[in-house]
Design a protein around this motif. Structure first.
Motif, PDB file in Angstrom:
ATOM      1  N   LEU A  21     -66.387 -16.595 101.029  1.00 11.95           N
ATOM      2  CA  LEU A  21     -66.049 -15.053 102.390  1.00 11.95           C
ATOM      3  C   LEU A  21     -67.104 -15.449 103.898  1.00 11.95           C
ATOM      4  O   LEU A  21     -67.253 -14.724 104.470  1.00 11.95           O
ATOM      5  CB  LEU A  21     -66.465 -13.309 101.754  1.00 11.95           C
ATOM      6  CG  LEU A  21     -65.137 -13.524 100.475  1.00 11.95           C
ATOM      7  CD1 LEU A  21     -65.452 -12.086  99.308  1.00 11.95           C
ATOM      8  CD2 LEU A  21     -64.129 -13.947 101.421  1.00 11.95           C
ATOM      9  N   ILE A  22     -68.332 -15.476 102.828  1.00  2.29           N
ATOM     10  CA  ILE A  22     -69.206 -15.401 104.381  1.00  2.29           C
ATOM     11  C   ILE A  22     -69.091 -16.451 105.750  1.00  2.29           C
ATOM     12  O   ILE A  22     -68.981 -16.831 106.178  1.00  2.29           O
ATOM     13  CB  ILE A  22     -70.360 -16.282 103.893  1.00  2.29           C
ATOM     14  CG1 ILE A  22     -71.285 -15.222 102.457  1.00  2.29           C
ATOM     15  CG2 ILE A  22     -71.553 -16.734 104.862  1.00  2.29           C
ATOM     16  CD1 ILE A  22     -72.267 -15.725 101.472  1.00  2.29           C
ATOM     17  N   ARG A  23     -68.636 -17.940 104.741  1.00  2.00           N
ATOM     18  CA  ARG A  23     -67.434 -18.627 106.007  1.00  2.00           C
ATOM     19  C   ARG A  23     -66.710 -17.871 106.685  1.00  2.00           C
ATOM     20  O   ARG A  23     -66.808 -18.644 108.232  1.00  2.00           O
ATOM     21  CB  ARG A  23     -66.998 -20.171 105.394  1.00  2.00           C
ATOM     22  CG  ARG A  23     -68.354 -20.383 104.433  1.00  2.00           C
ATOM     23  CD  ARG A  23     -67.522 -21.977 103.991  1.00  2.00           C
ATOM     24  NE  ARG A  23     -68.388 -23.047 103.150  1.00  2.00           N
ATOM     25  CZ  ARG A  23     -68.635 -23.463 102.159  1.00  2.00           C
ATOM     26  NH1 ARG A  23     -67.591 -22.597 101.204  1.00  2.00           N
ATOM     27  NH2 ARG A  23     -69.548 -24.049 101.548  1.00  2.00           N
ATOM     28  N   THR A  24     -65.925 -17.591 106.860  1.00  2.73           N
ATOM     29  CA  THR A  24     -64.919 -16.361 106.981  1.00  2.73           C
ATOM     30  C   THR A  24     -65.469 -16.211 108.061  1.00  2.73           C
ATOM     31  O   THR A  24     -64.913 -16.094 109.198  1.00  2.73           O
ATOM     32  CB  THR A  24     -64.064 -16.185 106.111  1.00  2.73           C
ATOM     33  OG1 THR A  24     -63.104 -16.513 104.846  1.00  2.73           O
ATOM     34  CG2 THR A  24     -62.799 -15.473 106.308  1.00  2.73           C
ATOM     35  N   GLY A  28     -65.913 -16.639 112.658  1.00  7.09           N
ATOM     36  CA  GLY A  28     -65.226 -15.180 112.984  1.00  7.09           C
ATOM     37  C   GLY A  28     -64.012 -15.120 113.088  1.00  7.09           C
ATOM     38  O   GLY A  28     -63.094 -14.336 113.498  1.00  7.09           O
ATOM     39  N   GLY A  29     -63.609 -15.398 111.357  1.00  6.35           N
ATOM     40  CA  GLY A  29     -62.163 -15.180 111.326  1.00  6.35           C
ATOM     41  C   GLY A  29     -61.850 -13.600 110.432  1.00  6.35           C
ATOM     42  O   GLY A  29     -63.666 -12.706 110.682  1.00  6.35           O
ATOM     43  N   ARG A  30     -61.028 -12.794 110.153  1.00  5.56           N
ATOM     44  CA  ARG A  30     -61.540 -11.640 110.021  1.00  5.56           C
ATOM     45  C   ARG A  30     -61.305 -11.377 108.216  1.00  5.56           C
ATOM     46  O   ARG A  30     -60.427 -12.448 107.373  1.00  5.56           O
ATOM     47  CB  ARG A  30     -59.588 -10.902 110.134  1.00  5.56           C
ATOM     48  CG  ARG A  30     -59.746  -9.335 109.695  1.00  5.56           C
ATOM     49  CD  ARG A  30     -58.729  -8.612 111.283  1.00  5.56           C
ATOM     50  NE  ARG A  30     -57.946  -7.512 110.240  1.00  5.56           N
ATOM     51  CZ  ARG A  30     -57.826  -7.222 111.077  1.00  5.56           C
ATOM     52  NH1 ARG A  30     -57.182  -7.117 112.282  1.00  5.56           N
ATOM     53  NH2 ARG A  30     -57.054  -5.881 110.612  1.00  5.56           N
ATOM     54  N   LEU A  31     -61.973 -10.418 107.370  1.00 10.93           N
ATOM     55  CA  LEU A  31     -61.837 -10.202 105.996  1.00 10.93           C
ATOM     56  C   LEU A  31     -60.898  -9.653 105.650  1.00 10.93           C
ATOM     57  O   LEU A  31     -60.411  -8.311 106.205  1.00 10.93           O
ATOM     58  CB  LEU A  31     -63.270  -9.935 105.320  1.00 10.93           C
ATOM     59  CG  LEU A  31     -64.363 -10.416 105.930  1.00 10.93           C
ATOM     60  CD1 LEU A  31     -65.533  -9.676 105.158  1.00 10.93           C
ATOM     61  CD2 LEU A  31     -64.339 -12.133 105.101  1.00 10.93           C
ATOM     62  N   MET A  65     -66.983  -7.239 113.829  1.00 15.39           N
ATOM     63  CA  MET A  65     -65.419  -6.650 112.366  1.00 15.39           C
ATOM     64  C   MET A  65     -65.367  -5.760 113.332  1.00 15.39           C
ATOM     65  O   MET A  65     -65.199  -4.714 114.502  1.00 15.39           O
ATOM     66  CB  MET A  65     -66.034  -6.238 111.451  1.00 15.39           C
ATOM     67  CG  MET A  65     -67.367  -6.418 110.662  1.00 15.39           C
ATOM     68  SD  MET A  65     -67.876  -5.173 109.436  1.00 15.39           S
ATOM     69  CE  MET A  65     -66.955  -5.991 108.099  1.00 15.39           C
ATOM     70  N   SER A  66     -63.272  -5.929 113.262  1.00 14.03           N
ATOM     71  CA  SER A  66     -62.583  -5.108 113.583  1.00 14.03           C
ATOM     72  C   SER A  66     -62.977  -3.388 113.561  1.00 14.03           C
ATOM     73  O   SER A  66     -62.919  -3.721 112.363  1.00 14.03           O
ATOM     74  CB  SER A  66     -60.831  -5.922 113.180  1.00 14.03           C
ATOM     75  OG  SER A  66     -61.303  -5.815 111.560  1.00 14.03           O
ATOM     76  N   ARG A  67     -62.050  -2.859 113.756  1.00 17.16           N
ATOM     77  CA  ARG A  67     -62.067  -1.221 113.388  1.00 17.16           C
ATOM     78  C   ARG A  67     -60.908  -1.503 111.742  1.00 17.16           C
ATOM     79  O   ARG A  67     -62.206  -1.061 111.424  1.00 17.16           O
ATOM     80  CB  ARG A  67     -61.080  -0.641 114.558  1.00 17.16           C
ATOM     81  CG  ARG A  67     -60.939   1.025 113.715  1.00 17.16           C
ATOM     82  CD  ARG A  67     -60.213   1.284 114.861  1.00 17.16           C
ATOM     83  NE  ARG A  67     -60.391   2.875 114.593  1.00 17.16           N
ATOM     84  CZ  ARG A  67     -59.611   4.023 115.811  1.00 17.16           C
ATOM     85  NH1 ARG A  67     -59.822   3.436 116.309  1.00 17.16           N
ATOM     86  NH2 ARG A  67     -59.559   5.046 114.377  1.00 17.16           N
ATOM     87  N   SER A  71     -63.885   0.348 108.772  1.00 18.11           N
ATOM     88  CA  SER A  71     -63.175   1.169 108.319  1.00 18.11           C
ATOM     89  C   SER A  71     -63.159   0.665 106.263  1.00 18.11           C
ATOM     90  O   SER A  71     -63.042   1.713 106.127  1.00 18.11           O
ATOM     91  CB  SER A  71     -61.767   1.589 108.937  1.00 18.11           C
ATOM     92  OG  SER A  71     -61.611   2.756 108.348  1.00 18.11           O
ATOM     93  N   ARG A  72     -62.879  -0.420 105.652  1.00 18.15           N
ATOM     94  CA  ARG A  72     -62.220  -1.071 105.001  1.00 18.15           C
ATOM     95  C   ARG A  72     -63.913  -0.964 104.726  1.00 18.15           C
ATOM     96  O   ARG A  72     -64.297  -0.672 102.996  1.00 18.15           O
ATOM     97  CB  ARG A  72     -61.868  -1.866 104.576  1.00 18.15           C
ATOM     98  CG  ARG A  72     -61.351  -2.620 103.413  1.00 18.15           C
ATOM     99  CD  ARG A  72     -60.235  -1.237 102.676  1.00 18.15           C
ATOM    100  NE  ARG A  72     -59.966  -1.527 101.564  1.00 18.15           N
ATOM    101  CZ  ARG A  72     -58.724  -0.797 100.907  1.00 18.15           C
ATOM    102  NH1 ARG A  72     -58.311   0.044 101.464  1.00 18.15           N
ATOM    103  NH2 ARG A  72     -58.828  -1.342  99.425  1.00 18.15           N
TER     104      ARG A  72
END
Length: 450
Positions: A21-24, A28-31, A65-67, A71-72
């Motif tokens: 998850l840290i690598r993601t 620049g990936g999305r969790l 992070m995205s909105r 939020s999550r």
């Protein structure tokens, strides 16, 4: 009031890998929702180590992070503990009473909560104001109120609900059960250089505010020298992020962007800020404190549908003061008792005459902290009588030799370092011309602006 517990959600240690998850996020990936839920639950439980969450916090700082992610992340932190429920508050005819709350991102001389909560409550709107203590150059609401003899910050949930039901106003300490994941992550951010990450700032503030269960929330996002966010751009980004979080959680949320280049009012400290708040509640007080108190009250009242009143009226007619006295007495305080006085004082005077054009908020906050009004560590004690009185603000005319500051402390040896903090804090235009003053209210952000 019985909090509804949503804490301790079970998680499968093998469902995800913290390293993956840290690598993601690093790349620049999305969790996903499930990944975020797992990360927060595993960290709260101690399965994810501090060094792993430190790496995640740094990845969030650098990659954002995205909105949806923020939020999550906020929802997962809320789910790590208990939530408050005020649905039992009813009107005489059985209708649910909507609650309103306010949060400030912190500033110098920011005593607004003190007159604001009883002012809004004077219109019958319950205000569950869970507040904190100061750290560094910004003061804490609970530190100020504890200057009042007998007043206590810690209330049980039952005491809080009873006070809201009968008086509509309570200012008290937040319980440890609200968003415990945030408590762990907040301490970690402080020592890993990730305090500035806007997604983490926003989720930290909003996880606790949403967990409080308020119906309407007004955010006072400071910008400028004495604020956490120094630039208008960063302040607006933080405000938008928090308004989005509140909106996504079903809380009627608005934000005001307000200037913190200059301290609010003419005092920075604890007891002396209570004193100034009482002036506002008595219908007087500094114009900037009155302006911001009334603006925030108007937003809070509108958030629960009360739009046909002028909050300034209840400052003038004494109803807000009556609400204050009842609130303080209900929490063991004596509203008539004299406030603590510092043992020592020192006056700093103007070197030249003219128009004050600048008064640096950060310098004043640092001076008050050095005098004993604030703390460097959470376990430090504060002096109730310490602080800085300001005798001139931008736009005022001063003469050479006229007092600019009075420094107050119980420890005389603190004065020299406080005086150092104020070197260069004031600019005076010797021509005596008028000063151009920025507006206190610099912007307003609602859900419609997202």
């Amino acid at each position: 009031m019985t909090p509804s517990s949503v804490s301790g959600a079970a998680f499968d240690p093998g469902a995800f890998s913290a390293t993956d998850l840290i690598r993601t996020k690093r790349d620049g990936g999305r969790l996903s929702d499930a990944e975020i839920d797992w990360m927060i639950a595993a960290y709260t439980d101690g399965y994810v180590a501090d060094e792993q969450m430190s790496a995640m916090a740094m990845a969030i700082l650098l990659r954002g992070m995205s909105r949806e992610e923020i939020s999550r992340w906020t929802a997962a932190m809320i789910a790590s503990g208990e939530t408050m429920d005020f649905s039992s508050l009813k009107t005489a005819d059985g209708a649910r009473r909507l609650t309103a709350d306010k949060h400030s991102t912190g500033g110098v001389g920011d005593k607004i909560t003190l007159p604001l909560a009883p002012l809004v409550a004077s219109y019958g709107v319950p205000v569950p104001q869970l507040s904190g203590r100061g750290l560094g150059h910004t003061g804490g609401t609970l530190d100020k109120l504890e200057a009042i003899p007998g007043w206590r910050a810690s209330l049980t949930n039952e005491e809080m609900l009873a006070q809201l039901d009968s008086l509509s106003a309570v200012i008290c300490a937040a319980g440890a059960g609200l968003a415990p994941a945030d408590k762990k992550l907040y301490a970690l951010r402080d020592v890993t250089g990730t305090v500035e990450a806007i997604p983490l700032i926003a989720s930290s503030i909003m996880s606790k505010k949403i967990a409080e269960g308020t119906d309407a929330l007004v955010l006072d996002v400071k910008t400028g020298s004495g604020a956490f966010m120094k630039t208008r751009e960063d302040s607006e980004e933080l405000a938008r992020t928090m308004v989005a979080l509140g909106t996504d959680a079903g809380v009627n949320t608005t934000a005001l962007i307000t200037s913190m280049e200059t301290p609010l009012g003419l005092t920075a400290g604890n007891g002396i800020e209570v004193e100034e708040s009482l002036e506002v509640l008595a219908g007087g007080g500094p114009a900037d404190v009155v302006e911001l108190t009334v603006e925030l009250a108007r937003e809070m009242l509108a958030g629960v549908g009360v739009t046909d009143v002028d909050p300034a009226e209840n400052l003038r007619n004494g109803r807000a003061m009556d609400s204050w006295k009842k609130m303080i007495a209900a929490q063991g305080g004596d509203p008539q008792a004299p406030l603590p006085q510092a043992a020592h004082s020192h006056t700093i005077t103007a070197a030249v005459g003219g128009t004050v054009t600048r008064l640096d908020a950060m310098s004043v906050g640092l001076a008050a902290w050095r005098l004993g009004a604030g703390r460097a560590r959470k376990e430090d004690t504060v002096q109730a009588g310490a602080g800085v009185r300001m005798h001139a603000k931008p736009g005022d005319q001063v003469a050479a030799g006229q007092p600019l500051f009075t420094l107050l402390t119980d420890d005389q040896e603190r004065i020299a370092r406080a005086e150092e903090a104020l070197n260069g804090a004031v600019d005076v235009d010797v021509s005596g011309g008028p000063a151009e003053l920025p507006p206190l209210l610099q912007g307003r952000i609602t859900a419609q602006d997202l």
